[in-house]
Design a protein around this motif. Structure first.
Motif, PDB file in Angstrom:
ATOM      1  N   TYR A  76      43.273 178.937  28.299  1.00  0.00           N
ATOM      2  CA  TYR A  76      44.164 177.856  27.935  1.00  0.00           C
ATOM      3  C   TYR A  76      43.746 176.559  28.613  1.00  0.00           C
ATOM      4  O   TYR A  76      43.668 175.507  27.989  1.00  0.00           O
ATOM      5  CB  TYR A  76      45.587 178.240  28.336  1.00  0.00           C
ATOM      6  CG  TYR A  76      46.614 177.211  27.957  1.00  0.00           C
ATOM      7  CD1 TYR A  76      47.126 176.354  28.922  1.00  0.00           C
ATOM      8  CD2 TYR A  76      47.061 177.101  26.653  1.00  0.00           C
ATOM      9  CE1 TYR A  76      48.060 175.406  28.574  1.00  0.00           C
ATOM     10  CE2 TYR A  76      47.995 176.161  26.301  1.00  0.00           C
ATOM     11  CZ  TYR A  76      48.495 175.310  27.276  1.00  0.00           C
ATOM     12  OH  TYR A  76      49.416 174.371  26.921  1.00  0.00           O
ATOM     13  N   VAL A  80      42.417 173.201  27.012  1.00  0.00           N
ATOM     14  CA  VAL A  80      42.986 171.880  27.248  1.00  0.00           C
ATOM     15  C   VAL A  80      41.898 170.909  27.676  1.00  0.00           C
ATOM     16  O   VAL A  80      41.869 169.754  27.249  1.00  0.00           O
ATOM     17  CB  VAL A  80      44.104 171.966  28.316  1.00  0.00           C
ATOM     18  CG1 VAL A  80      44.515 170.581  28.783  1.00  0.00           C
ATOM     19  CG2 VAL A  80      45.292 172.717  27.752  1.00  0.00           C
ATOM     20  N   GLU A 203      72.664 175.651  27.343  1.00  0.00           N
ATOM     21  CA  GLU A 203      72.364 174.222  27.386  1.00  0.00           C
ATOM     22  C   GLU A 203      71.335 173.831  26.326  1.00  0.00           C
ATOM     23  O   GLU A 203      70.686 172.820  26.460  1.00  0.00           O
ATOM     24  CB  GLU A 203      71.834 173.815  28.771  1.00  0.00           C
ATOM     25  CG  GLU A 203      72.805 174.021  29.906  1.00  0.00           C
ATOM     26  CD  GLU A 203      73.943 173.022  29.878  1.00  0.00           C
ATOM     27  OE1 GLU A 203      73.780 171.948  29.262  1.00  0.00           O
ATOM     28  OE2 GLU A 203      74.999 173.313  30.449  1.00  0.00           O
ATOM     29  N   PHE A 208      64.153 173.096  19.183  1.00  0.00           N
ATOM     30  CA  PHE A 208      63.464 173.921  20.168  1.00  0.00           C
ATOM     31  C   PHE A 208      64.301 175.138  20.538  1.00  0.00           C
ATOM     32  O   PHE A 208      63.797 176.257  20.617  1.00  0.00           O
ATOM     33  CB  PHE A 208      63.148 173.093  21.410  1.00  0.00           C
ATOM     34  CG  PHE A 208      62.204 173.784  22.351  1.00  0.00           C
ATOM     35  CD1 PHE A 208      60.841 173.752  22.141  1.00  0.00           C
ATOM     36  CD2 PHE A 208      62.684 174.479  23.445  1.00  0.00           C
ATOM     37  CE1 PHE A 208      59.977 174.405  22.994  1.00  0.00           C
ATOM     38  CE2 PHE A 208      61.827 175.134  24.299  1.00  0.00           C
ATOM     39  CZ  PHE A 208      60.459 175.098  24.082  1.00  0.00           C
TER      40      PHE A 208
ATOM     41  N   GLU B 130      71.579 173.085  34.592  1.00  0.00           N
ATOM     42  CA  GLU B 130      70.604 173.753  33.715  1.00  0.00           C
ATOM     43  C   GLU B 130      69.422 172.845  33.390  1.00  0.00           C
ATOM     44  O   GLU B 130      69.495 171.622  33.529  1.00  0.00           O
ATOM     45  CB  GLU B 130      71.292 174.179  32.416  1.00  0.00           C
ATOM     46  CG  GLU B 130      72.327 175.256  32.610  1.00  0.00           C
ATOM     47  CD  GLU B 130      71.741 176.508  33.214  1.00  0.00           C
ATOM     48  OE1 GLU B 130      70.608 176.894  32.823  1.00  0.00           O
ATOM     49  OE2 GLU B 130      72.393 177.104  34.099  1.00  0.00           O
ATOM     50  N   LYS B 159      56.217 173.138  36.900  1.00  0.00           N
ATOM     51  CA  LYS B 159      54.759 173.300  36.819  1.00  0.00           C
ATOM     52  C   LYS B 159      54.125 172.209  35.971  1.00  0.00           C
ATOM     53  O   LYS B 159      53.321 171.425  36.453  1.00  0.00           O
ATOM     54  CB  LYS B 159      54.428 174.668  36.218  1.00  0.00           C
ATOM     55  CG  LYS B 159      52.952 174.904  36.080  1.00  0.00           C
ATOM     56  CD  LYS B 159      52.690 176.278  35.494  1.00  0.00           C
ATOM     57  CE  LYS B 159      51.290 176.317  34.889  1.00  0.00           C
ATOM     58  NZ  LYS B 159      51.332 176.456  33.468  1.00  0.00           N
ATOM     59  N   VAL B 162      53.813 170.425  28.621  1.00  0.00           N
ATOM     60  CA  VAL B 162      52.726 170.561  27.642  1.00  0.00           C
ATOM     61  C   VAL B 162      53.195 169.952  26.327  1.00  0.00           C
ATOM     62  O   VAL B 162      54.241 170.326  25.787  1.00  0.00           O
ATOM     63  CB  VAL B 162      52.350 172.036  27.457  1.00  0.00           C
ATOM     64  CG1 VAL B 162      51.329 172.185  26.329  1.00  0.00           C
ATOM     65  CG2 VAL B 162      51.792 172.603  28.745  1.00  0.00           C
ATOM     66  N   GLY B 165      50.430 171.566  22.968  1.00  0.00           N
ATOM     67  CA  GLY B 165      49.445 172.450  23.573  1.00  0.00           C
ATOM     68  C   GLY B 165      48.611 171.807  24.648  1.00  0.00           C
ATOM     69  O   GLY B 165      47.722 172.436  25.204  1.00  0.00           O
ATOM     70  N   GLN B 166      48.884 170.568  24.951  1.00  0.00           N
ATOM     71  CA  GLN B 166      48.068 169.867  25.939  1.00  0.00           C
ATOM     72  C   GLN B 166      48.923 169.522  27.154  1.00  0.00           C
ATOM     73  O   GLN B 166      49.996 168.935  27.021  1.00  0.00           O
ATOM     74  CB  GLN B 166      47.497 168.581  25.329  1.00  0.00           C
ATOM     75  CG  GLN B 166      46.585 167.848  26.278  1.00  0.00           C
ATOM     76  CD  GLN B 166      45.998 166.606  25.644  1.00  0.00           C
ATOM     77  OE1 GLN B 166      46.355 166.255  24.516  1.00  0.00           O
ATOM     78  NE2 GLN B 166      45.126 165.944  26.362  1.00  0.00           N
ATOM     79  N   GLU B 167      48.401 169.906  28.290  1.00  0.00           N
ATOM     80  CA  GLU B 167      49.121 169.617  29.526  1.00  0.00           C
ATOM     81  C   GLU B 167      49.040 168.123  29.807  1.00  0.00           C
ATOM     82  O   GLU B 167      47.966 167.523  29.785  1.00  0.00           O
ATOM     83  CB  GLU B 167      48.492 170.408  30.682  1.00  0.00           C
ATOM     84  CG  GLU B 167      49.213 170.224  31.999  1.00  0.00           C
ATOM     85  CD  GLU B 167      48.557 171.021  33.111  1.00  0.00           C
ATOM     86  OE1 GLU B 167      47.811 171.974  32.807  1.00  0.00           O
ATOM     87  OE2 GLU B 167      48.774 170.674  34.282  1.00  0.00           O
ATOM     88  N   VAL B 195      57.197 170.264  22.623  1.00  0.00           N
ATOM     89  CA  VAL B 195      56.965 169.776  23.982  1.00  0.00           C
ATOM     90  C   VAL B 195      57.654 170.792  24.887  1.00  0.00           C
ATOM     91  O   VAL B 195      58.862 171.008  24.778  1.00  0.00           O
ATOM     92  CB  VAL B 195      57.555 168.369  24.196  1.00  0.00           C
ATOM     93  CG1 VAL B 195      57.115 167.801  25.533  1.00  0.00           C
ATOM     94  CG2 VAL B 195      57.151 167.449  23.060  1.00  0.00           C
ATOM     95  N   VAL B 196      56.873 171.400  25.760  1.00  0.00           N
ATOM     96  CA  VAL B 196      57.379 172.530  26.521  1.00  0.00           C
ATOM     97  C   VAL B 196      57.266 172.227  28.005  1.00  0.00           C
ATOM     98  O   VAL B 196      56.215 171.798  28.485  1.00  0.00           O
ATOM     99  CB  VAL B 196      56.587 173.807  26.188  1.00  0.00           C
ATOM    100  CG1 VAL B 196      57.175 175.010  26.906  1.00  0.00           C
ATOM    101  CG2 VAL B 196      56.574 174.046  24.688  1.00  0.00           C
ATOM    102  N   LEU B 201      56.584 180.341  36.365  1.00  0.00           N
ATOM    103  CA  LEU B 201      56.783 181.667  35.805  1.00  0.00           C
ATOM    104  C   LEU B 201      57.174 181.655  34.348  1.00  0.00           C
ATOM    105  O   LEU B 201      56.807 182.552  33.603  1.00  0.00           O
ATOM    106  CB  LEU B 201      57.841 182.426  36.608  1.00  0.00           C
ATOM    107  CG  LEU B 201      57.458 182.713  38.063  1.00  0.00           C
ATOM    108  CD1 LEU B 201      58.616 183.376  38.790  1.00  0.00           C
ATOM    109  CD2 LEU B 201      56.231 183.600  38.123  1.00  0.00           C
ATOM    110  N   ILE B 203      59.049 179.447  30.769  1.00  0.00           N
ATOM    111  CA  ILE B 203      59.381 178.202  30.081  1.00  0.00           C
ATOM    112  C   ILE B 203      60.790 177.803  30.478  1.00  0.00           C
ATOM    113  O   ILE B 203      61.733 178.596  30.377  1.00  0.00           O
ATOM    114  CB  ILE B 203      59.288 178.391  28.559  1.00  0.00           C
ATOM    115  CG1 ILE B 203      57.824 178.592  28.151  1.00  0.00           C
ATOM    116  CG2 ILE B 203      59.881 177.220  27.820  1.00  0.00           C
ATOM    117  CD1 ILE B 203      57.646 178.920  26.687  1.00  0.00           C
ATOM    118  N   THR B 205      62.399 174.706  29.495  1.00  0.00           N
ATOM    119  CA  THR B 205      63.076 174.060  28.377  1.00  0.00           C
ATOM    120  C   THR B 205      62.021 173.411  27.495  1.00  0.00           C
ATOM    121  O   THR B 205      60.821 173.491  27.778  1.00  0.00           O
ATOM    122  CB  THR B 205      64.077 173.002  28.885  1.00  0.00           C
ATOM    123  OG1 THR B 205      64.763 172.436  27.766  1.00  0.00           O
ATOM    124  CG2 THR B 205      63.379 171.889  29.654  1.00  0.00           C
ATOM    125  N   GLY B 206      62.493 172.779  26.460  1.00  0.00           N
ATOM    126  CA  GLY B 206      61.531 172.139  25.580  1.00  0.00           C
ATOM    127  C   GLY B 206      62.218 171.271  24.558  1.00  0.00           C
ATOM    128  O   GLY B 206      63.453 171.199  24.499  1.00  0.00           O
TER     129      GLY B 206
END
Lengths: 248, 932
Positions: A76, A80, A203, A208, B130, B159, B162, B165-167, B195-196, B201, B203, B205-206
């Motif tokens: 990954y 990127v 929330e 998404f 949250e 962390k 993204v 798919g791009q950080e 957008v994540v 560890l 995910i 939110t997004g």
């Protein structure tokens, strides 16, 4: 000879349990495939790296995501890094590849909390049937949402299999109901499902959250179809044993 | 009093000045600052009250007190409400974190105190623990820039964020909020761009953003299908990439929402002016169209198409309209008929057309008909096409077949007719009827033939012309008969047949027009030499034409055709001209036949025959003759006259030859035939070569040797017959002719010793040398230095008879070899001086008298040695001994001059001469003497 001697009830029951178990196995495979399609339902897309253009090397993002976590992470990041060198013109569509990162919490969308303790396999079958019925509601909700959101235009493999799974699930619910005498193992009816967007995401609302919810619904389908497959197989084995004892 | 007043003024001025210098306290602080956030628009509207019109504004991210705005703005008060209002557009969603605002009034360099901070709480406040991401489900145009923020759940780590798919590189806004900014966003997929926000560890939110384009539709066109309502359609332009419900494009037609779909909208009434508005969250586009109803008629498809009357050559087609208003519409209808090779399109017009009559159809043909119509006046477009309708026309009698007769002899022939095409058969044929009549018999004798027959034999019994009639029959009846009269048979030998060459595989023919060709001409072509059922083809040419091209599709390359032109009249066809030719010449498929080679002396006669006519595949233009070598063929002759079928190859030596003969056409040579021949010598040659040639050669050699010897006679004489000084005889030896009294000359005393042991006594003779002779011998010895050999030794087995021959101790190898031979062998042992010859030859050699220069004792010793040697070897035979023994001693005078220095008596006096002494003047002697 045995079929000729007594071809009635035992054979029919055996056939019904066997068929239900096979149906559950088939449903499990289809649910697994449906989740796979959901992750990439927006059709394939390919990234052609500029620096490898001469050799026409094509990297499939799905391949990266399908790897185990550690390798996936390496790939990954590599992906990127090389993204800037990629031919972005080819990248016009996206799929829910991020879901491979997503690890839902322990809490399930479908639980058997309200069900009494299952002492027999038949009661377990009843419990599984209740869970499948709830899964059916969730799947119908998922379909309703997606159709509302995306319209009827999309008729790809995902949409086709989604309908197949719905029909198969309905068939399995009815098949398991026919196996149970006197409705044994039934659970109290769950409260009606409020099919609103992102209701089960804390929330969360919007597209998404809906994607995460859909993902969880598909995971529930996989889980409960697998559970149904195992339980029905056990149920079928027990039935066979009983029939053999009766024959003896 | 005045002093206090002045002091007060001064103090007042001083205070005012000091206040003016630090700017504080003079302007009133703005009151009632109220920030009103618009979360969707990401704007913050500020309202306040103040008398000033210039203000300093500051906005902070509350937690970290990062200044995000510090701006001086001029804002006038609303005259009605008296409030100042100003709106700030935040690059970040306002939910991302808490924002604090303060304001102060400004007037040039002076400003008021800051108002108290007014804070808009974000979603990262502790009460909302949250995770969350903003903005959610936003729709933005392609290429736009945008910021997202991620609020991390309490007690969770952060962390990355993204995007697609791009950080992305994240900026921290508060304790729990991180933000990214993306630029130049590409179009989204079907379900938006993800957008994540993730922790180490999982995910957290997004959000989903929908990136697309505003509507790009174009080409609005409205038309009517029922002459009352309107159907408007347009083309979809660029893909908006916005597919979810709330971002899809909505359409309105003349203000009414379109529900039918994305490219079509209807209206119950025709309005002549149409406006379509296409709208999505990113923009609006407006399309217009204007037209009269009559100009936009698009008819529906005719319904219930059926054929009410179908005949052989026509049919009537009917249909109906689902719209009653069409009945009065002046329309044009187009019928498309599809049939194999018979497709056509026909137009019909009339008001409210519901039936047409299709004419000029072909009998027994399956037609598929479709109908479509349009408004005749103000034609807009063809309406929808009806479903195809099938019509099968009825049968009719066939057309008369095309008939020709081909005569293959003077009284036999065959009548041919061509198969009838679909257009001419008018139905499946049942067969043919062939009738013939002659001049004498005025009656027709019909014969029925099945449909697969296309020829029939005819026989002219009494060599009179007969007329043949052929008619085709199908279920509808019999066709009109086609008649043809048999032409007179003309063999090729009776005509001057021209050679004909094809052009691009075709024959271009032309002939002199004939006045009798009232019925035109017939061009007939048939493979030459064909017998039995031949492929006869013909074409009838109008009398106005005198040329014709036989197309290549009816000709076969490499086949010789006989092409004839007949003039047609009321009588029998008359042959006008005949050709033979190939549409395309090819190389012969068969080599020359019967190739043979016959030798006549050194000449080989090759003969052959041309390939068979069927295999020639072109006009034979000649032959080539090759001599085959190991790997290639050497052309030795090119015979351009095909009639010449033999060739003489001359000047061949005795050897094995392989000849290849090939026939060639304009296309090239055939593979060639090969013949081998081994050249052998004939009898005369053998005689000549075997006998005469060696004889001649030997004779020539003898002549040459003779000439050579004659030329070198001096040398020869010196070598073989050296000059011997004549004996010096005192007195006149020649005067008496009587018997010779042999008595020793006075100057040469010979001691004769009788010895009982030596009967033969020849060795007992030895000359007593004289002083003079010694001197002469000395002279001779001097001569040995000359080039000429001074002494030759001759060995001959005849010299010593068998009883005396003992070769064991002979030191001379050559002599030894000579002893056993029956031939005379001459060995040139080299030049020997008389002195050295003794040592060289050992014993057994000749010792001429003049060589005895030694003393008597030596002589005696030498003699003894010689004697002993002679016991083993051929001994010396002094002339006197055989002169005495010889009965012809008296004739020996001729030989006397020689044998003093020559050891060989045989050479000088051959065996025969012992019996028949030859006179001294023999030809050889004369030859050697140089006498003629």
């Amino acid at each position: 000879m045995e079929g000729a001697a007594d071809p009635d009830t035992p054979v029919l029951e055996r056939t019904a349990t066997d068929r239900a178990a096979a149906l559950a196995r088939l449903l499990h495979r289809e649910c697994t495939r449906l989740l796979e399609l959901y992750r990439r339902r927006q059709s394939h897309f390919w990234v052609r790296l500029k620096r490898w253009r001469s050799t026409q090397c094509i990297i499939d993002i799905e391949c990266i995501c399908a790897c185990d976590s550690e390798v996936r992470l390496v790939n990954y990041r590599w992906f990127v890094r090389t993204w800037e060198h990629a031919d972005h013109g080819a990248l016009t569509k996206e799929r829910e590849n991020f879901l491979s990162h997503h690890v839902p919490g322990d809490e399930r969308l479908v639980t058997l909390a309200l069900c009494p303790e299952a002492l027999t396999t038949a009661e377990q079958v009843g419990h599984v049937r209740s869970a499948l019925r709830r899964c059916m509601e969730l799947l119908e909700c998922l379909i309703t949402r997606e159709v509302e959101e995306m319209g009827e235009e999309l008729e790809g493999e995902y949409e086709s299999l989604r309908k197949t799974v719905k029909d198969r699930l309905s068939d399995l619910v009815h098949s398991t109901a026919a196996l149970l005498e006197n409705g044994e193992g039934g659970c109290p009816p769950s409260p009606p499902l409020q099919c609103t967007e992102g209701q089960d995401e804390v929330e969360g609302s919007g597209s998404f959250a809906a994607k995460l919810w859909n993902y969880r619904v598909l995971l529930e389908l996989i889980h409960w179809s697998d559970s149904a497959s195992q339980t029905l197989h056990l149920f079928h084995s027990e039935k066979q044993g009983q029939q053999q004892q009766q024959l003896l | 009093m005045q002093g206090w007043v002045a002091l007060a003024l001064l103090l007042g001025l001083g205070v005012k000045r000091s206040l003016g210098q630090n700017g504080v306290g003079e302007l009133p602080v703005p009151r009632g600052l109220i920030p009103i956030p618009d979360l969707r628009a990401q704007t913050l509207s500020l309202t306040w009250q103040s008398e000033s019109s210039l203000f300093d504004l500051e906005i902070f991210h509350t937690e970290l007190m990062n200044v995000v705005l510090n701006e001086t703005v001029a804002v006038k008060a609303d005259p009605v409400t008296g409030l100042h209002s100003w709106t700030w557009h935040s690059p970040l969603p306002l939910e991302c974190t808490s924002h604090s605002v303060r304001i102060r009034a400004r007037n040039q360099q002076s400003f008021s105190q800051w108002s108290p901070l007014e804070t808009i709480p974000g979603s990262d406040i502790p009460e909302r623990s949250e995770s969350n991401m903003f903005p959610q489900d936003k729709v933005v145009p392609v290429g736009s820039n945008m910021s997202f923020c991620c609020i991390v759940k309490e007690k969770q780590d952060f962390k990355d964020i993204v995007y697609r798919g791009q950080e992305m590189s994240a900026t921290r806004l508060s304790r729990r909020t991180y933000a990214i900014t993306v630029t130049n966003q590409p179009p989204s997929g079907n379900t938006g761009t993800n957008v994540v926000c993730s922790s180490q560890l999982l995910i957290l939110t997004g959000a989903v953003v929908f990136v697309g384009y505003p509507p790009g539709d174009e080409g609005l066109v409205c038309e009517t299908r029922d002459l009352a309502s309107a159907e408007c359609s347009w083309k979809k332009g660029r893909d908006t990439h916005l597919r979810i419900k709330h971002s899809r494009t909505n359409y309105t037609l003349n203000g009414r929402e379109c529900l039918e779909g994305k490219t079509r909208c209807t209206s119950k009434v025709w309005e002549e002016n149409w406006t379509l508005v296409a709208r999505n969250p990113l923009g609006t586009i407006q399309l217009t169209d204007s037209a009269r109803l009559a100009d936009r008629v698009h008819l529906l498809a005719p319904a219930n198409v059926t054929a009410v009357e179908v005949k052989a050559w026509s049919a009537t087609l009917q249909w109906s309209w689902s719209v009653a208003a069409y009945k009065k519409l002046e329309m044009v209808c187009q019928l498309q008929l599809f049939a194999h090779e018979l497709s056509s399109t026909r137009n019909y017009s009339g008001p409210g057309l519901t039936s047409v009559m299709l004419e000029n159809l072909w009998p027994d043909v399956d037609y598929t008909v479709t109908v479509r119509c349009g408004s005749k006046h103000g034609f807009w477009k063809w309406g929808d096409e009806s479903t195809p309708f099938r019509i099968h026309t009825k049968m009719d009698r066939p057309d008369a077949p095309d008939v020709w007769v081909w005569m293959d002899s003077s009284n036999t022939g065959r009548v041919f007719w061509k198969p009838l095409s679909v257009r001419k058969s008018h139905g499946a044929l049942n067969g043919y009827e062939v009738s013939q009549s002659s001049v004498e018999e005025d009656r027709w004798t019909p014969v029925s033939l099945p449909p697969g027959n296309f020829s029939y034999p005819i026989i002219l019994n009494n060599s009179t012309d007969i007329t043949v009639a052929v008619a085709a029959r199908n279920p509808a009846g019999l066709s009109q008969p086609s008649t043809v009269t048999t032409p007179a048979y003309r063999a090729d030998s009776q005509l001057s047949v021209s050679e004909l060459l094809g052009t691009n595989g075709s024959f271009d023919l032309s002939w002199e027009p004939n006045a009798n060709a009232s019925g035109g001409y017939v061009v007939e072509w048939v493979p030459t030499g064909c017998s039995g059922l031949c492929t006869i083809d013909w074409k009838k040419v109008p009398k106005s034409d005198s040329s014709f091209t036989v197309k290549s599709d009816s000709l076969v390359a490499g086949v010789r055709y006989t092409v004839s032109v007949y003039a047609l009249s009321t009588n029998a066809p008359m042959l006008l001209q005949r050709w033979k030719g190939y549409s395309q010449e090819m190389i012969p498929s068969q080599s020359v036949r019967e190739l043979s080679a016959n030798q006549t002396g050194s000449v080989v006669l090759l003969s052959w025959k041309a390939p068979e006519m069927k295999c020639q595949r072109g006009f034979i233009r000649g032959y080539t003759v090759y001599l085959a070598n190991a790997a290639h063929l050497d052309l030795i002759a090119n015979i351009s006259d095909p009639e010449v079928q033999l060739y003489r190859v001359k000047g061949l030596s005795l050897n094995l030859y392989k000849f290849v003969v090939k026939a060639y056409t304009s296309a090239g040579e055939d593979a060639g035939s090969t013949v081998d021949i081994k050249m052998e010598m004939d009898t005369a040659d053998m005689l000549f070569v075997g006998i005469l040639v060696p004889l001649g050669t030997m004779f020539c050699c003898l002549i040459l040797i003779s000439i050579c010897c004659y030329k070198k006679r001096d040398w020869v004489k010196k070598a073989f017959y050296p000059e011997i000084p004549g004996p010096k005889v005192p007195g006149d030896w020649s005067s008496p002719q009587g018997p010779l009294d042999v008595k020793p000359p006075p100057h040469s005393l010979v001691h004769i010793v009788d010895s009982p042991e030596w009967d033969f006594t020849k060795e007992g003779l030895f000359p007593v040398p004289e002083e003079e002779e010694e001197s002469e011998n000395d002279n001779i010895e001097v001569d040995t230095d000359s080039d000429e050999p001074a002494l030759l030794r001759y060995y001959n087995q005849v010299v010593g008879d068998g009883s005396h021959s003992n070769h064991i101790s002979d030191s001379s190898g050559s002599s030894t070899a000579s002893v056993g031979s029956t031939q005379t062998e001459i060995t040139y042992a080299g030049i020997q001086s008389p002195t050295s010859s003794q040592g060289a030859c050992g014993g057994g050699g000749y010792r001429p008298q003049m060589q005895s220069v030694t003393g008597p004792a030596e002589l005696q010793n030498e003699f003894e040695a010689d004697f002993q040697d002679d016991g083993l070897n051929t001994g010396y035979k002094p002339q006197c001994s055989w002169q005495l023994d010889s009965p012809e001693a008296e004739n020996f005078s001729g030989s006397l001059g020689s044998p003093t220095s020559v050891t060989s008596s045989q050479f000088l006096i051959p065996e025969s001469s012992e019996e028949k002494p030859q006179p001294s003047n023999t030809w050889f002697h004369n030859f050697l003497s140089g006498k003629s």
